[in-house]
Design a protein around this motif. Structure first.
Motif, PDB file in Angstrom:
ATOM      1  N   ARG A 410      45.465  46.047  30.418  1.00 54.37           N
ATOM      2  CA  ARG A 410      43.709  44.626  31.829  1.00 54.37           C
ATOM      3  C   ARG A 410      44.394  43.830  31.722  1.00 54.37           C
ATOM      4  O   ARG A 410      44.905  42.930  32.658  1.00 54.37           O
ATOM      5  CB  ARG A 410      42.611  45.235  31.639  1.00 54.37           C
ATOM      6  CG  ARG A 410      42.439  44.040  32.152  1.00 54.37           C
ATOM      7  CD  ARG A 410      41.594  45.222  33.907  1.00 54.37           C
ATOM      8  NE  ARG A 410      40.973  46.501  33.336  1.00 54.37           N
ATOM      9  CZ  ARG A 410      39.446  46.942  33.483  1.00 54.37           C
ATOM     10  NH1 ARG A 410      38.880  45.602  33.503  1.00 54.37           N
ATOM     11  NH2 ARG A 410      39.306  47.714  33.557  1.00 54.37           N
ATOM     12  N   LYS A 413      48.642  43.864  33.500  1.00 57.27           N
ATOM     13  CA  LYS A 413      47.994  44.247  34.796  1.00 57.27           C
ATOM     14  C   LYS A 413      47.724  43.331  35.563  1.00 57.27           C
ATOM     15  O   LYS A 413      48.423  42.545  36.679  1.00 57.27           O
ATOM     16  CB  LYS A 413      47.068  46.050  34.539  1.00 57.27           C
ATOM     17  CG  LYS A 413      47.552  46.340  34.640  1.00 57.27           C
ATOM     18  CD  LYS A 413      46.922  47.396  34.921  1.00 57.27           C
ATOM     19  CE  LYS A 413      47.752  49.384  34.663  1.00 57.27           C
ATOM     20  NZ  LYS A 413      47.120  50.323  35.255  1.00 57.27           N
ATOM     21  N   ASN A 519      51.139  48.152  38.766  1.00 61.33           N
ATOM     22  CA  ASN A 519      49.096  49.324  38.274  1.00 61.33           C
ATOM     23  C   ASN A 519      49.427  50.013  38.503  1.00 61.33           C
ATOM     24  O   ASN A 519      48.240  50.466  37.753  1.00 61.33           O
ATOM     25  CB  ASN A 519      48.521  48.247  40.170  1.00 61.33           C
ATOM     26  CG  ASN A 519      48.527  47.103  38.923  1.00 61.33           C
ATOM     27  OD1 ASN A 519      47.271  45.978  38.832  1.00 61.33           O
ATOM     28  ND2 ASN A 519      49.038  45.791  39.790  1.00 61.33           N
TER      29      ASN A 519
END
Length: 529
Positions: A410, A413, A519
């Motif tokens: 996370r 990204k 992503n």
């Protein structure tokens, strides 16, 4: 059996008899570095050393004896057997050594520099090597002006000289990663700095010999700088725990930005006072100073460093993926992974916009904002400074998010999305801006958000394949160099037939493509062991 116990404390120094003991009896003192236990049929002595706590003597006597006027506490104990022989003293350092893995010398005090984490010494050495890397790279962009006047070079020749660096630079990206992952990052990075420093010093000599010699020396310099990033990535993957990875890499990469600032700031001064060859002689000689520290202080892995403190070694090995150099490279397996291709594609998209801005920015300032060359050079320093600050800020933010429990995937990204969409947004605003001040602000903000990529894709090589991080960086940075070469050439073609707005539109499209690919396919988890 009934017994009486006397407990009396006394400090290590000075050796003053305890007030609760007869002055005729000297306290039993053993070496402060030992735990000593003495046993006797009628007396048990136990010494427990400590830096701060007092020492205690436990005296146990049979109830038939009296303590020469002393008051003893009577208690009933279970029968026990006391050995006739006195056991050997147990060394405290050996006991602690069995626990933490090394022999501890009590009372030894380390100097303040001995307490400085060794892994951050490695980070600082890599940081300074990257300062030298870009100092030696950008000095030609300043020195080329008096050189072209002296040797009567036309613009096409100047462009050829500037591009010759990338010939060698592109050749050693993958090779540098292979060397670093197989023999270790220390010798590879050391070789690179020495190699490009020698080429820098030889540049004035090559220019006097003729254009072919100059092109060859510039390509040789690119060979040396080409191994720097893969070798550094390999070293950092072994030395830096995951929780410190973003900020340490951001600091190292910010050395490139500060190197550009330093080179652009000092080159004009040196040229004005001592002539253009002085830039190459002075900058190139700094590599010898750096190498003297590198060869004595650095190691490819914490496992190779005999002076590394045990607690730091345990921290690094426990929280990173430090392993022995690879013997065989599974190319098929590496190239079959989607996150690897996400790195390669994203690196290409990222560097297209970055290289265009950094290469063509002086021309943009001159043609569009109507700045003179001096003003253009001055404002070119501002984005580099901003990128250095933003890269370190992004690194601390990323590591903080990881320490708070957010997944590495996370975090990578988020940071790379900022690194893509931030520049894309600010570039779209340039066509609507009419004042030079707002245009400079827009360009600066574009580069600032671009620097968040150091905590995104530039940190991801070590996440997904720590043992092959050098090779992965070589692969992705080769794509990045190709983006710089093609993007720079394409920009000239677009400007010949279009406008700056068209140049920025191409960059924005590639930023958006990179955002989608990153992503969808990137990860922060290890996919190759």
């Amino acid at each position: 059996m009934n017994a009486r116990v006397l407990l009396s404390p006394y400090p290590l120094a000075p050796k003053i008899p305890s007030p609760s003991l007869p002055t005729s009896r000297k306290p039993f003192l053993s070496d402060a570095k030992h735990i000593t236990a003495h046993a006797h049929p009628s007396l048990l002595w136990l010494r427990l050393p400590s830096h701060h706590a007092p020492h205690f003597r436990f005296s146990v006597r049979n109830s038939g004896e009296r303590g020469a006027g002393k008051v003893w506490e009577d208690f009933k104990s279970e029968p026990y057997d006391v050995p006739e022989s006195v056991p050997e003293p147990v060394k405290f350092g050996d006991v602690v050594g069995n626990v933490i893995g090394e022999k501890v010398e009590l009372g030894s005090v380390r100097p303040w520099w001995g307490e400085f984490p060794k892994r951050w010494v490695i980070v600082l050495l890599c940081f300074t090597s990257f300062i030298l890397c870009n100092m030696d790279r950008v000095n030609m962009s300043i020195a080329i002006l008096p050189m072209s006047a002296e040797y009567n070079w036309n613009p096409a020749t100047v462009g050829l000289i500037q591009s010759s660096f990338f010939w060698g630079y592109m050749l050693t990206q993958i090779a540098g990663g292979i060397w670093a992952d197989t023999i270790g990052g220390k010798p590879v990075l050391g070789f690179g700095v020495v190699w490009w420093s020698i080429a820098t010093v030889l540049t004035p000599v090559a220019a006097k010999l003729g254009l072919p010699f100059l092109l060859l020396v510039r390509a040789i310099m690119g060979i040396g700088e080409g191994v720097a990033m893969p070798a550094m990535n390999n070293i950092m993957s072994k030395w830096i725990p995951v929780a410190e990875r973003s900020r340490s890499l951001s600091l190292v990469y910010s050395g490139m930005y500060l190197g550009s600032v330093t080179g652009l700031a000092f080159s004009p001064v040196l040229i004005q006072r001592f002539g253009w060859p002085s830039v190459f002689y002075s900058f190139g000689s700094l590599g010898a100073i750096w190498f003297s520290f590198w060869i004595s202080k650095a190691h490819s892995s914490p496992l190779d460093d005999p002076e590394l403190r045990t607690e730091e070694k345990k921290l690094i090995i426990t929280n990173s993926f430090s392993k022995e150099p690879v013997k065989n490279i599974p190319w098929g397996l590496i190239l079959s992974k989607a996150p690897v291709w996400a790195l390669i594609v994203s690196h290409f998209c990222h560097n297209w916009g970055t290289f265009i801005l950094l290469t063509w920015m002086p021309t943009y300032y001159n043609q569009v904002l109507k700045f003179n060359l001096t003003e253009s050079g001055l404002f070119c320093v501002l984005p580099w400074l901003t990128m250095a600050l933003a890269a370190n800020l992004g690194g601390w933010i990323a590591d903080t998010l990881v320490s708070k429990g957010l997944s590495v995937t996370r975090v990578r990204k988020i940071m790379q999305t900022i690194g893509f969409l931030g520049p894309a947004f600010f570039l779209t605003q340039l066509s609507r801006i009419t004042t030079p001040a707002m245009a400079i602000l827009c360009m600066t903000c574009s580069q600032a958000t671009d620097a968040f990529s150091q905590s995104g894709l530039y940190s991801n090589h070590q996440d997904i394949a720590p043992r092959y991080s050098g090779i992965l960086l070589g692969l992705s940075n080769t794509a990045g160099v190709l983006a710089g070469v093609f993007g720079t050439a394409a920009t000239g073609f677009i400007l010949q037939h279009g406008s700056w707005a068209d140049v920025f539109k191409v960059s924005v499209v590639l930023y958006l493509v990179g955002t989608v690919v990153w992503n969808l396919f990137s990860t922060g988890e290890k996919i190759l062991d």
